[in-house]
Design an enzyme around this catalytic site. Sequence first.
Site, PDB file in Angstrom:
ATOM      1  N   CYS A 121       0.965  -1.365  -0.049  1.00 51.19           N
ATOM      2  CA  CYS A 121       0.154  -0.126  -0.059  1.00 51.19           C
ATOM      3  C   CYS A 121       0.961   1.448  -0.087  1.00 51.19           C
ATOM      4  CB  CYS A 121      -1.023  -0.048   1.257  1.00 51.19           C
ATOM      5  SG  CYS A 121      -2.128   1.311   1.225  1.00 51.19           S
ATOM      6  N   CYS A 122       1.679   1.487   0.835  1.00 55.07           N
ATOM      7  CA  CYS A 122       2.849   2.434   0.831  1.00 55.07           C
ATOM      8  C   CYS A 122       3.543   2.655  -0.411  1.00 55.07           C
ATOM      9  CB  CYS A 122       3.675   2.347   2.005  1.00 55.07           C
ATOM     10  SG  CYS A 122       3.187   3.024   3.730  1.00 55.07           S
ATOM     11  N   CYS A 203      -1.209   8.330   7.566  1.00 48.07           N
ATOM     12  CA  CYS A 203      -2.479   8.042   7.088  1.00 48.07           C
ATOM     13  C   CYS A 203      -3.438   7.397   8.160  1.00 48.07           C
ATOM     14  CB  CYS A 203      -2.662   7.007   6.070  1.00 48.07           C
ATOM     15  SG  CYS A 203      -1.572   7.460   4.616  1.00 48.07           S
ATOM     16  N   CYS A 206      -3.442   3.905   9.765  1.00 51.73           N
ATOM     17  CA  CYS A 206      -2.029   3.437  10.095  1.00 51.73           C
ATOM     18  C   CYS A 206      -1.550   4.187  11.191  1.00 51.73           C
ATOM     19  CB  CYS A 206      -1.059   3.203   9.215  1.00 51.73           C
ATOM     20  SG  CYS A 206      -1.894   2.071   7.888  1.00 51.73           S
ATOM     21  N   CYS A 229       7.701   4.335   5.629  1.00 50.35           N
ATOM     22  CA  CYS A 229       6.807   4.101   4.613  1.00 50.35           C
ATOM     23  C   CYS A 229       7.370   3.676   3.486  1.00 50.35           C
ATOM     24  CB  CYS A 229       5.837   5.223   4.216  1.00 50.35           C
ATOM     25  SG  CYS A 229       6.679   6.802   4.196  1.00 50.35           S
TER      26      CYS A 229
HETATM   27  S1  SF4 Z   1       0.432   4.651   5.703  1.00 55.82           S
HETATM   28 FE1  SF4 Z   1      -1.222   3.089   5.646  1.00 55.82          FE
HETATM   29  S2  SF4 Z   1      -2.792   3.754   4.357  1.00 55.82           S
HETATM   30 FE2  SF4 Z   1      -0.798   5.186   3.938  1.00 55.82          FE
HETATM   31  S3  SF4 Z   1      -0.049   4.314   2.140  1.00 55.82           S
HETATM   32 FE3  SF4 Z   1       0.998   3.233   3.917  1.00 55.82          FE
HETATM   33  S4  SF4 Z   1      -0.323   1.371   4.328  1.00 55.82           S
HETATM   34 FE4  SF4 Z   1      -1.284   2.774   2.773  1.00 55.82          FE
END
Ligand code: SF4
Length: 233
Positions: A121-122, A203, A206, A229
Site C-alpha cells: 500500500c505504501c 494515514c 495506520c 513508509c
Molecule cells: S500509511 Fe497505511 S494507508 Fe497510508 S499508504 Fe501506507 S499502508 Fe497505505
Amino acid sequence: MASIELTELLGGGSRPDLTDAELARLSDGFETASAASIIRWAVEEFGTRLALTASMTDGVLIDLATQVDPGIEVVFIDTGYHFPETLETVEAVRRRYGLNLRIMTVAPQERSLWEADPENCCSAVKVGQLDRALADKDAWMSGLRRAEAFTRAAAPIIGRDIRGLVKVNPLATWTDVDVRGYIADHDVPVNPLLERGYLSIGCMPCTRPVAPGEDPRAGRWSGSDKTECGLHG
Ligand code: SF4
C-alpha cells in the site's frame, strides 16, 4: 571545515553530478550550520530542479524554505487516507505562505490493501506518487529529523536516495525543543492532531496517538514490524 568553505571548494552553479564523496563532505560540513544556510545551498545548487516534500505535521520547513525561495515547489501526497485535520493543515499552510503547492493524488485503492499488505500500500500510494513528483528533479528536501526515531538517528543532512537524487534534510539535527521553539517564535501552522498525542502523523488507518515516553513514531503501523513508509529510502 565550515560549510561555506566546502561549498566554495565544490564550486558554484548547478551540480547534479555531485559524487557521493562530495555529498558526504558537504553533509559533514553542514552539521553545525543553520537550517536556513542548508536550504540556501540547496536552492542555489538545484534551482527549480529542487522540491520540498511536506507531511503537513507542521509548517516549519516550509516557513524556512519560503524565506529563501518563496516559489519553491512543495509536494504533498494526498493518499486518500489522511485525517481531515491534515487536509485542513494543507489549506492553512497554503493560505499562510501562498505556496507553489503540488498535490499528488492517488487513484482509489482496494479498501483493504493497507490492512492486508501495508508495504505494498505504501509502495503504491506514497512511494509511487513521490517517484512521479520527483521525475523532473535532481534533489528534494524533507523535514526528517534524527530525534524522531532511533531508525532515523544516523540520517545525514545531505545524501543520495535510491533514485540517485540528492536528498537534503535541513532539520536533521533539530531536537523536539528546537521545533517547538521555532513554531512558537514564528507562529507556524501546526496540525491540530499534535496536541492530541499524534506526534508523527501519517494515514488515518495506520496512525495512533502515542503515550508519554513512547517513541514519537511508535504510533505508526503500531503492532507491526513496519517503521517507515519507504519515502525516505
Ligand atoms: S500509511 Fe497505511 S494507508 Fe497510508 S499508504 Fe501506507 S499502508 Fe497505505
